[in-house]
Design an enzyme around this catalytic site. Structure first.
Site, mmCIF file in Angstrom:
data_model
loop_
_atom_site.group_PDB
_atom_site.id
_atom_site.type_symbol
_atom_site.label_atom_id
_atom_site.label_comp_id
_atom_site.label_asym_id
_atom_site.label_seq_id
_atom_site.Cartn_x
_atom_site.Cartn_y
_atom_site.Cartn_z
ATOM 1 N N GLU A 56 7.847 31.100 -61.453
ATOM 2 C CA GLU A 56 6.627 31.460 -61.442
ATOM 3 C C GLU A 56 5.759 29.699 -61.647
ATOM 4 O O GLU A 56 5.055 30.546 -62.698
ATOM 5 C CB GLU A 56 5.588 32.617 -61.737
ATOM 6 C CG GLU A 56 4.551 33.400 -62.028
ATOM 7 C CD GLU A 56 3.603 34.129 -62.711
ATOM 8 O OE1 GLU A 56 3.823 35.228 -62.181
ATOM 9 O OE2 GLU A 56 3.153 34.290 -63.933
ATOM 10 N N HIS A 115 3.191 34.431 -47.958
ATOM 11 C CA HIS A 115 1.650 34.511 -47.549
ATOM 12 C C HIS A 115 1.217 36.230 -47.480
ATOM 13 O O HIS A 115 1.159 36.216 -46.980
ATOM 14 C CB HIS A 115 1.573 33.743 -46.574
ATOM 15 C CG HIS A 115 1.393 31.788 -47.066
ATOM 16 N ND1 HIS A 115 2.753 31.621 -47.108
ATOM 17 C CD2 HIS A 115 0.422 30.772 -47.141
ATOM 18 C CE1 HIS A 115 2.161 29.917 -47.577
ATOM 19 N NE2 HIS A 115 1.033 30.012 -47.157
ATOM 20 N N CYS A 139 -5.050 37.846 -66.099
ATOM 21 C CA CYS A 139 -3.864 37.545 -65.144
ATOM 22 C C CYS A 139 -4.750 38.804 -64.499
ATOM 23 O O CYS A 139 -3.719 39.204 -63.045
ATOM 24 C CB CYS A 139 -2.396 37.584 -65.255
ATOM 25 S SG CYS A 139 -1.908 36.082 -65.850
HETATM 26 ZN ZN LIG Z 1 -0.346 35.611 -61.922
#
Ligand SMILES: [Zn+2]
Length: 163
Positions: A145, A68, A26
């Site tokens: 997420e 965004h 990540c």
């Molecule tokens: Zn992530």
């Protein structure tokens, strides 16, 4: 009593880009679609604890700040942020990113983990609810997420913030 909104079903979502500094996977810039799920505990004022439409507007307002954008945690001690007129340089160890400033959502948190984003969103929503006349005692927020993983937190509005 409580009411709740499922962020996926109620379209309380945002898509954004982030990274977790020094994380093996990540640590590279990548994106997610996030959903904001909320449960509001309280006493009814008239018919409602809080009108679903009003609650959705509040959450949508927070989502639109992030949607965004590249989310940057302003208080992350692992990153160095240098703001220029129209761009930002972000140094993370050996890595250097230069991005247009308009693409970035600077958020006053210490990480862009789901946990930290949840604390931010819950805090913003708590502030909005506290300025209303509603009788809300507790707020629970879970940020997903992607589908299937998320982080949640709770704020007791009667005794101030406890995350
Ligand atoms: Zn992530």
């Amino acid at each position: 009593m409580w009411i709740e909104l499922d962020g996926w079903m109620a379209k309380l979502r945002f898509s954004a880009c982030h990274l977790i500094p020094h994380h093996p996977k990540c640590g590279r810039l990548h994106g997610h679609t996030y959903a904001v799920n909320v449960r509001v505990h309280g006493t009814r004022t008239g018919e409602f604890i809080i009108d679903f439409e009003l609650l959705k507007e509040m959450i949508a307002q927070i989502c639109s700040r992030l949607d965004h954008h590249v989310i940057v945690a302003e208080n992350d001690p692992r990153i160095r942020i240098t703001k220029n007129d129209d761009s930002v340089v972000i140094d993370i160890g050996e890595k250097r990113y230069q991005l247009p400033i308009e693409d970035i959502a600077f958020i006053p948190i210490d990480s862009t983990s789901a946990e930290s984003l949840c604390i931010y969103v819950a805090g913003e929503l708590a502030r909005m609810i506290e300025t209303s006349d509603l009788d809300v005692s507790r707020l629970e927020v879970r940020i997903d997420e992607g589908i299937g993983q998320g982080a949640g937190c709770m704020i007791d509005l009667d005794d101030g913030v406890s995350l």
